[in-house]
Motif scaffolding. Structure first.
Motif, PDB file in Angstrom:
ATOM      1  N   ASP A  11      -6.971  32.882  29.793  1.00  0.00           N
ATOM      2  CA  ASP A  11      -6.165  33.065  31.011  1.00  0.00           C
ATOM      3  C   ASP A  11      -4.719  33.174  30.552  1.00  0.00           C
ATOM      4  N   GLY A  12      -4.243  34.415  30.440  1.00  0.00           N
ATOM      5  CA  GLY A  12      -2.898  34.607  29.878  1.00  0.00           C
ATOM      6  C   GLY A  12      -2.897  34.141  28.440  1.00  0.00           C
ATOM      7  N   ASP A  13      -2.041  33.201  28.097  1.00  0.00           N
ATOM      8  CA  ASP A  13      -2.061  32.705  26.720  1.00  0.00           C
ATOM      9  C   ASP A  13      -2.815  31.378  26.584  1.00  0.00           C
ATOM     10  N   ARG A  14      -3.552  30.984  27.607  1.00  0.00           N
ATOM     11  CA  ARG A  14      -4.373  29.773  27.526  1.00  0.00           C
ATOM     12  C   ARG A  14      -5.812  30.108  27.142  1.00  0.00           C
ATOM     13  N   LEU A  15      -6.399  29.322  26.272  1.00  0.00           N
ATOM     14  CA  LEU A  15      -7.807  29.451  25.906  1.00  0.00           C
ATOM     15  C   LEU A  15      -8.521  28.143  26.244  1.00  0.00           C
ATOM     16  N   VAL A  16      -9.682  28.250  26.873  1.00  0.00           N
ATOM     17  CA  VAL A  16     -10.463  27.060  27.226  1.00  0.00           C
ATOM     18  C   VAL A  16     -11.925  27.334  26.867  1.00  0.00           C
ATOM     19  N   ARG A  17     -12.573  26.350  26.261  1.00  0.00           N
ATOM     20  CA  ARG A  17     -13.997  26.479  25.909  1.00  0.00           C
ATOM     21  C   ARG A  17     -14.834  25.556  26.791  1.00  0.00           C
ATOM     22  N   ASP A  18     -16.101  25.855  26.942  1.00  0.00           N
ATOM     23  CA  ASP A  18     -17.085  25.001  27.618  1.00  0.00           C
ATOM     24  C   ASP A  18     -17.020  25.185  29.144  1.00  0.00           C
ATOM     25  N   SER A  19     -18.175  25.434  29.752  1.00  0.00           N
ATOM     26  CA  SER A  19     -18.242  25.716  31.197  1.00  0.00           C
ATOM     27  C   SER A  19     -17.554  24.640  32.029  1.00  0.00           C
ATOM     28  N   PHE A  20     -17.858  23.381  31.729  1.00  0.00           N
ATOM     29  CA  PHE A  20     -17.307  22.290  32.536  1.00  0.00           C
ATOM     30  C   PHE A  20     -15.787  22.226  32.392  1.00  0.00           C
ATOM     31  N   GLU A  21     -15.323  22.336  31.141  1.00  0.00           N
ATOM     32  CA  GLU A  21     -13.873  22.279  30.907  1.00  0.00           C
ATOM     33  C   GLU A  21     -13.169  23.462  31.565  1.00  0.00           C
ATOM     34  N   ILE A  22     -13.846  24.611  31.587  1.00  0.00           N
ATOM     35  CA  ILE A  22     -13.274  25.784  32.248  1.00  0.00           C
ATOM     36  C   ILE A  22     -13.142  25.530  33.750  1.00  0.00           C
ATOM     37  N   ALA A  23     -14.172  24.923  34.354  1.00  0.00           N
ATOM     38  CA  ALA A  23     -14.113  24.620  35.791  1.00  0.00           C
ATOM     39  C   ALA A  23     -12.989  23.629  36.087  1.00  0.00           C
ATOM     40  N   ARG A  76     -34.944  16.651  47.200  1.00  0.00           N
ATOM     41  CA  ARG A  76     -34.603  15.633  48.196  1.00  0.00           C
ATOM     42  C   ARG A  76     -33.157  15.794  48.678  1.00  0.00           C
ATOM     43  N   THR A  77     -32.253  16.142  47.772  1.00  0.00           N
ATOM     44  CA  THR A  77     -30.850  16.359  48.159  1.00  0.00           C
ATOM     45  C   THR A  77     -30.748  17.487  49.181  1.00  0.00           C
ATOM     46  N   LEU A  78     -31.537  18.543  48.973  1.00  0.00           N
ATOM     47  CA  LEU A  78     -31.498  19.702  49.874  1.00  0.00           C
ATOM     48  C   LEU A  78     -32.114  19.390  51.235  1.00  0.00           C
ATOM     49  N   HIS A  79     -32.752  18.239  51.349  1.00  0.00           N
ATOM     50  CA  HIS A  79     -33.212  17.771  52.651  1.00  0.00           C
ATOM     51  C   HIS A  79     -32.023  17.366  53.532  1.00  0.00           C
ATOM     52  N   PHE A  80     -30.909  17.003  52.894  1.00  0.00           N
ATOM     53  CA  PHE A  80     -29.719  16.554  53.625  1.00  0.00           C
ATOM     54  C   PHE A  80     -28.692  17.652  53.830  1.00  0.00           C
ATOM     55  N   GLN A  81     -28.672  18.632  52.946  1.00  0.00           N
ATOM     56  CA  GLN A  81     -27.570  19.600  52.936  1.00  0.00           C
ATOM     57  C   GLN A  81     -28.043  20.880  52.233  1.00  0.00           C
ATOM     58  N   PRO A  82     -27.505  22.045  52.634  1.00  0.00           N
ATOM     59  CA  PRO A  82     -27.994  23.314  52.064  1.00  0.00           C
ATOM     60  C   PRO A  82     -27.591  23.552  50.606  1.00  0.00           C
ATOM     61  N   PHE A  83     -26.532  22.890  50.152  1.00  0.00           N
ATOM     62  CA  PHE A  83     -26.118  22.999  48.750  1.00  0.00           C
ATOM     63  C   PHE A  83     -25.883  21.583  48.210  1.00  0.00           C
ATOM     64  N   LEU A  84     -25.947  21.402  46.904  1.00  0.00           N
ATOM     65  CA  LEU A  84     -25.546  20.111  46.338  1.00  0.00           C
ATOM     66  C   LEU A  84     -24.131  19.777  46.801  1.00  0.00           C
ATOM     67  N   GLY A  85     -23.304  20.793  46.926  1.00  0.00           N
ATOM     68  CA  GLY A  85     -21.924  20.625  47.361  1.00  0.00           C
ATOM     69  C   GLY A  85     -21.762  20.443  48.855  1.00  0.00           C
ATOM     70  N   GLY A  86     -22.854  20.317  49.596  1.00  0.00           N
ATOM     71  CA  GLY A  86     -22.763  20.107  51.039  1.00  0.00           C
ATOM     72  C   GLY A  86     -23.074  21.384  51.806  1.00  0.00           C
ATOM     73  N   ASP A  87     -22.191  21.737  52.743  1.00  0.00           N
ATOM     74  CA  ASP A  87     -22.422  22.946  53.548  1.00  0.00           C
ATOM     75  C   ASP A  87     -22.166  24.215  52.744  1.00  0.00           C
ATOM     76  N   SER A  88     -21.403  24.101  51.681  1.00  0.00           N
ATOM     77  CA  SER A  88     -21.136  25.265  50.832  1.00  0.00           C
ATOM     78  C   SER A  88     -21.166  24.806  49.379  1.00  0.00           C
ATOM     79  N   PRO A  89     -21.297  25.757  48.448  1.00  0.00           N
ATOM     80  CA  PRO A  89     -21.512  25.349  47.043  1.00  0.00           C
ATOM     81  C   PRO A  89     -20.261  24.786  46.383  1.00  0.00           C
ATOM     82  N   LEU A  90     -20.496  23.920  45.426  1.00  0.00           N
ATOM     83  CA  LEU A  90     -19.458  23.447  44.503  1.00  0.00           C
ATOM     84  C   LEU A  90     -19.913  23.765  43.078  1.00  0.00           C
ATOM     85  N   PHE A  91     -19.104  23.413  42.110  1.00  0.00           N
ATOM     86  CA  PHE A  91     -19.473  23.678  40.711  1.00  0.00           C
ATOM     87  C   PHE A  91     -20.819  23.047  40.358  1.00  0.00           C
TER      88      PHE A  91
END
Lengths: 204, 204
Positions: free
Chosen positions: B36-48, B141-156
Motif C-alpha cells: 500500500d504505497g510504500d508500506r508492506l504487510v504480510r499475513d492475512s490477519f495482519e493485513i486486515a 450453531r452460530t448461524l442459528h443466531f445471525q446470518p454471518f459470524l459478524g452478525g447481520d453483515s460479514p466481518l473479517f
C-alpha cells in the motif's frame, strides 16, 4: 464472573434443580436468571448483553459490537465441542452431589435428553479424558497470541469457556490438562480473577 | 475479500509457489503480501488489522477491539480444525494444477511439513469428506443466531472461514456439505458478497 467484571454488587442464590420452575414465578426453565431491580433476564449470554447495555460506563464484557457477535461463536464452540465431553466426565459426580428428589429429576431428565441412563453416559467419560486436551487446540493457538481470548484482559468470551471448565472442576475435579498446558495456565489465571472468585467455588 | 469490504481499489498479482521468495525482495516467505504505497504487510490477519487501522472511516473488518481479538479465535478454529482436512481433500488437486517446477517444490515442501508423500496424505481425504460437516457444528450453531459470524453483515471473521472453504472450492471442488446445510447457505452468501467476487474465482 460477568457481574464481578462489571464491578456490580450482587447476591447469588443457588437453587436445587427441582426448585428452578418456581423461581420468579416460573420466569425461566433454566438458570441463570438475573433480577436487577424490576428487570428479569434469563440465559448467561443475554444477561451479559443486558449488563453491557445497561452499564456501559463499567468495564466492557464484549469490547464492542464485533466482540458481541463473535462471542456467539465462542459460546457455540463451548457448547458443541466441550459440553458433551464434560457431561460424560461429570454426570455421575453431579448425580452423587444431589439430594434425593433432585437425583430422581436429574436421572429422568438426562435419560430424556441424552437417550441413555446416566451410568451409560458416564461409561464414555474415561475415553473423553484422553481426547479432551486435543479439543482445545483452537483455544491453545489463540493463547499463543494473547493471554486471554479477550486480548490482554478477559472478556465475556473467556468466561464462557471458563464456565465449561469450572463446571467440570466443581463437580468432577480439575479438567484433564497438563499443568504446563497453556490452556490450563489460562484456566488458572481465570480462577485468580476478581480476587479469586472462581477459586472460592468448591464442590458441595 | 478484506480489500473489497473496505471498498479499496487494488490489483491482485498471483504468483507460483516458487516465485514467492522473490516478491518484494524476499519480504515474506508466504503470501498474501500487501503493498500500500510504500508500506508492506504480510499475513492475512495482519493485513486486515493494517487496513482497519489505516482506513478507519471505511466499513470495519473487526467491529472494534473485542472483534479483533476474538477473530484470532476464529482464525485458530479454522487453522486447527479445518485446514488439515482441507489439505487432505485438496492436496492432489493442488499438485495437479501446478507447473512442473512448482510440483517439485510442492511435493518436497509438503513431505517436509506433513511427514508423508502427498499421495499418502490424499489417501486420507475420503474419510475427511465423511466427517467434515460435523467439524463445522460451532459455525452452524452460530448461524442459528445471525446470518454471518459478524452478525447481520460479514466481518473479517467470516472471510477467515470463507477462505478455508474457498481454498477447497477452487482446487478440489465444493466443500462436502448438503445444499440445505446452513453453513453451505452461508458459504453461498459469502460467494455472492462484493458483486460475486469470490464466485468469480475459478480453478486454473
Amino acid at each position: 464472573m460477568a457481574l464481578a467484571h462489571k464491578g456490580l454488587d450482587f447476591v447469588e442464590r443457588p437453587y436445587p434443580f427441582t426448585a428452578i420452575p418456581e423461581i420468579e414465578e416460573g420466569f425461566s426453565k433454566t438458570v441463570p436468571i438475573l433480577r436487577d431491580g424490576d428487570r428479569l433476564v434469563r440465559d448467561s449470554f443475554e444477561i451479559a448483553v443486558y449488563l453491557d447495555e445497561t452499564y456501559p460506563d463499567r468495564p466492557t464484557l464484549f469490547g464492542g459490537e464485533g466482540g458481541r457477535v463473535l462471542s456467539r461463536f465462542v459460546e457455540s464452540f463451548s457448547q458443541m465441542v466441550l459440553h458433551m465431553p464434560v457431561t460424560k466426565m461429570a454426570i455421575m459426580h453431579i448425580h452423587d452431589m444431589l439430594d434425593t428428589p433432585d437425583q430422581e429429576y436429574f436421572r429422568a431428565s438426562r435419560l430424556d435428553r441424552l437417550g441413555k441412563e446416566i451410568e451409560a453416559v458416564a461409561a464414555e467419560g474415561d475415553a473423553e479424558r484422553e481426547t479432551f486436551a486435543a479439543r482445545l487446540e483452537p483455544v491453545r493457538r489463540t493463547l499463543h497470541f494473547q493471554p486471554f481470548l479477550g486480548g490482554d484482559s478477559p472478556l465475556f468470551a473467556d468466561y464462557i469457556l471458563f464456565g465449561a471448565l469450572q463446571w467440570m472442576r466443581v463437580t468432577a475435579g480439575p479438567p484433564p490438562l497438563a499443568a504446563d498446558d497453556s490452556v490450563m495456565q489460562w484456566f488458572e489465571r481465570c480462577l485468580d480473577l476478581h480476587d479469586g472468585l472462581g477459586r472460592r467455588v468448591t464442590a458441595a
